[in-house]
Motif scaffolding. Structure first.
Motif, PDB file in Angstrom:
ATOM      1  N   SER A  97      15.002 -51.411   1.497  1.00 60.58           N
ATOM      2  CA  SER A  97      14.925 -50.848   0.141  1.00 60.58           C
ATOM      3  C   SER A  97      15.411 -49.404   0.112  1.00 60.58           C
ATOM      4  N   GLY A  98      15.139 -48.640   1.164  1.00 61.16           N
ATOM      5  CA  GLY A  98      15.654 -47.280   1.227  1.00 61.16           C
ATOM      6  C   GLY A  98      17.172 -47.256   1.210  1.00 61.16           C
ATOM      7  N   THR A  99      17.782 -48.170   1.932  1.00 63.60           N
ATOM      8  CA  THR A  99      19.244 -48.246   1.961  1.00 63.60           C
ATOM      9  C   THR A  99      19.801 -48.742   0.634  1.00 63.60           C
ATOM     10  N   ILE A 100      19.161 -49.714   0.029  1.00 63.36           N
ATOM     11  CA  ILE A 100      19.633 -50.227  -1.265  1.00 63.36           C
ATOM     12  C   ILE A 100      19.612 -49.118  -2.316  1.00 63.36           C
ATOM     13  N   PHE A 101      18.512 -48.377  -2.391  1.00 63.15           N
ATOM     14  CA  PHE A 101      18.427 -47.333  -3.408  1.00 63.15           C
ATOM     15  C   PHE A 101      19.342 -46.154  -3.100  1.00 63.15           C
ATOM     16  N   LEU A 126      24.267 -41.120   1.857  1.00 64.89           N
ATOM     17  CA  LEU A 126      24.441 -42.548   2.155  1.00 64.89           C
ATOM     18  C   LEU A 126      24.566 -42.760   3.658  1.00 64.89           C
ATOM     19  N   PHE A 127      25.342 -41.921   4.321  1.00 66.96           N
ATOM     20  CA  PHE A 127      25.492 -42.016   5.776  1.00 66.96           C
ATOM     21  C   PHE A 127      24.148 -41.807   6.477  1.00 66.96           C
ATOM     22  N   VAL A 128      23.385 -40.813   6.042  1.00 64.43           N
ATOM     23  CA  VAL A 128      22.078 -40.545   6.643  1.00 64.43           C
ATOM     24  C   VAL A 128      21.135 -41.721   6.411  1.00 64.43           C
ATOM     25  N   SER A 129      21.180 -42.310   5.233  1.00 65.81           N
ATOM     26  CA  SER A 129      20.297 -43.450   4.957  1.00 65.81           C
ATOM     27  C   SER A 129      20.663 -44.659   5.814  1.00 65.81           C
ATOM     28  N   LEU A 130      21.942 -44.874   6.030  1.00 58.76           N
ATOM     29  CA  LEU A 130      22.344 -45.970   6.920  1.00 58.76           C
ATOM     30  C   LEU A 130      21.861 -45.709   8.344  1.00 58.76           C
ATOM     31  N   PHE A 131      21.987 -44.468   8.790  1.00 63.56           N
ATOM     32  CA  PHE A 131      21.500 -44.105  10.113  1.00 63.56           C
ATOM     33  C   PHE A 131      19.986 -44.304  10.210  1.00 63.56           C
ATOM     34  N   LEU A 132      19.241 -43.850   9.193  1.00 62.79           N
ATOM     35  CA  LEU A 132      17.784 -44.026   9.195  1.00 62.79           C
ATOM     36  C   LEU A 132      17.398 -45.497   9.208  1.00 62.79           C
ATOM     37  N   SER A 133      18.142 -46.299   8.477  1.00 62.28           N
ATOM     38  CA  SER A 133      17.848 -47.728   8.424  1.00 62.28           C
ATOM     39  C   SER A 133      18.112 -48.396   9.778  1.00 62.28           C
ATOM     40  N   ILE A 134      19.239 -48.092  10.382  1.00 56.57           N
ATOM     41  CA  ILE A 134      19.564 -48.675  11.691  1.00 56.57           C
ATOM     42  C   ILE A 134      18.567 -48.213  12.741  1.00 56.57           C
ATOM     43  N   SER A 192      16.632 -43.506  -8.297  1.00 56.19           N
ATOM     44  CA  SER A 192      17.166 -44.088  -7.063  1.00 56.19           C
ATOM     45  C   SER A 192      16.955 -43.167  -5.866  1.00 56.19           C
ATOM     46  N   ILE A 193      17.169 -41.884  -6.069  1.00 55.85           N
ATOM     47  CA  ILE A 193      16.945 -40.926  -4.980  1.00 55.85           C
ATOM     48  C   ILE A 193      15.463 -40.893  -4.603  1.00 55.85           C
ATOM     49  N   LEU A 194      14.595 -40.885  -5.607  1.00 55.83           N
ATOM     50  CA  LEU A 194      13.151 -40.884  -5.337  1.00 55.83           C
ATOM     51  C   LEU A 194      12.713 -42.138  -4.582  1.00 55.83           C
ATOM     52  N   LEU A 195      13.185 -43.291  -5.034  1.00 54.06           N
ATOM     53  CA  LEU A 195      12.785 -44.540  -4.385  1.00 54.06           C
ATOM     54  C   LEU A 195      13.344 -44.657  -2.974  1.00 54.06           C
ATOM     55  N   SER A 196      14.567 -44.203  -2.772  1.00 52.40           N
ATOM     56  CA  SER A 196      15.151 -44.248  -1.432  1.00 52.40           C
ATOM     57  C   SER A 196      14.390 -43.334  -0.482  1.00 52.40           C
ATOM     58  N   THR A 197      14.156 -42.103  -0.913  1.00 51.81           N
ATOM     59  CA  THR A 197      13.440 -41.144  -0.075  1.00 51.81           C
ATOM     60  C   THR A 197      12.024 -41.625   0.207  1.00 51.81           C
ATOM     61  N   ALA A 198      11.346 -42.106  -0.817  1.00 50.40           N
ATOM     62  CA  ALA A 198       9.971 -42.577  -0.641  1.00 50.40           C
ATOM     63  C   ALA A 198       9.909 -43.801   0.272  1.00 50.40           C
ATOM     64  N   SER A 199      10.859 -44.710   0.159  1.00 49.32           N
ATOM     65  CA  SER A 199      10.869 -45.904   1.005  1.00 49.32           C
ATOM     66  C   SER A 199      11.027 -45.530   2.476  1.00 49.32           C
ATOM     67  N   PHE A 200      12.008 -44.686   2.760  1.00 50.02           N
ATOM     68  CA  PHE A 200      12.203 -44.277   4.151  1.00 50.02           C
ATOM     69  C   PHE A 200      11.017 -43.476   4.672  1.00 50.02           C
ATOM     70  N   ALA A 201      10.534 -42.525   3.882  1.00 52.34           N
ATOM     71  CA  ALA A 201       9.425 -41.689   4.332  1.00 52.34           C
ATOM     72  C   ALA A 201       8.173 -42.525   4.579  1.00 52.34           C
ATOM     73  N   TRP A 202       7.878 -43.466   3.690  1.00 57.12           N
ATOM     74  CA  TRP A 202       6.691 -44.291   3.867  1.00 57.12           C
ATOM     75  C   TRP A 202       6.837 -45.220   5.070  1.00 57.12           C
ATOM     76  N   ILE A 215      15.733 -60.652  -1.224  1.00 59.13           N
ATOM     77  CA  ILE A 215      16.201 -61.109   0.090  1.00 59.13           C
ATOM     78  C   ILE A 215      15.428 -60.393   1.194  1.00 59.13           C
ATOM     79  N   ALA A 216      15.219 -59.074   1.067  1.00 57.99           N
ATOM     80  CA  ALA A 216      14.485 -58.322   2.068  1.00 57.99           C
ATOM     81  C   ALA A 216      13.050 -58.812   2.197  1.00 57.99           C
ATOM     82  N   VAL A 217      12.400 -59.035   1.073  1.00 62.71           N
ATOM     83  CA  VAL A 217      11.017 -59.538   1.104  1.00 62.71           C
ATOM     84  C   VAL A 217      10.979 -60.942   1.710  1.00 62.71           C
ATOM     85  N   GLY A 218      11.959 -61.768   1.345  1.00 57.76           N
ATOM     86  CA  GLY A 218      12.010 -63.127   1.917  1.00 57.76           C
ATOM     87  C   GLY A 218      12.215 -63.107   3.411  1.00 57.76           C
TER      88      GLY A 218
END
Length: 136
Positions: free
Chosen positions: A78-82, A56-64, A9-19, A126-129
């Motif tokens: 996906s980064g936020t979900i993971f 989690l807080f940082v990921s929400l900030f990155l997502s917003i 989960s950490i790998l997928l979250s980090t990779a999603s945001f970084a990519w 839902i995200a893909v849709g």
């Protein structure tokens, strides 16, 4: 089993945001996101229990921030979900450590992982849709 799920989960979250940020031209920020992911792994090794809430807080900030600047919705979502999954599994692992040994910890872990996997698949669908709906 739960540690493997947290690591993935950490790998997928980090990779999603970084990519997502790298793909949109924020190369330096993508490097900082990868460094934060490495710091997250170090925090797991050092047993800093508070770090998952910060992540989690940082990921929400990155997502917003990413959605504000029209970065790809799928990567931000996906980064936020993971990140949420990693946070939840960290909290669950702490809860399991407080339970007596006579409890069915393996069964509880298996059921929790199945529920989280089901919710993650629904969230990603839902995200893909939404991405397909608004990309046209």
């Amino acid at each position: 089993m739960i540690l493997f799920s947290i690591i993935i989960s950490i790998l997928l979250s980090t990779a999603s945001f970084a990519w997502g940020y790298f793909q949109s031209g924020f190369e330096n920020l993508a490097k900082y996101i990868l460094a934060f992911g490495v710091l997250y792994f170090i925090s797991r090794w050092r047993k800093w229990r508070w770090f998952s809430s910060l992540a989690l807080f940082v990921s929400l900030f990155l997502s917003i921030f990413g959605l504000w600047f029209d970065l790809p919705l799928v990567w931000m979502f996906s980064g936020t979900i993971f990140a949420l999954i990693a946070w939840d599994l960290n909290q669950f692992q702490e809860k399991l450590s407080l339970l007596p040994d006579r409890e069915d910890k393996r069964g509880m872990t298996r059921r929790r992982l199945i529920r989280i996997a089901f919710l993650a698949v629904i969230g990603l669908m839902i995200a893909v849709g939404i991405e397909l709906l608004f990309s046209n």
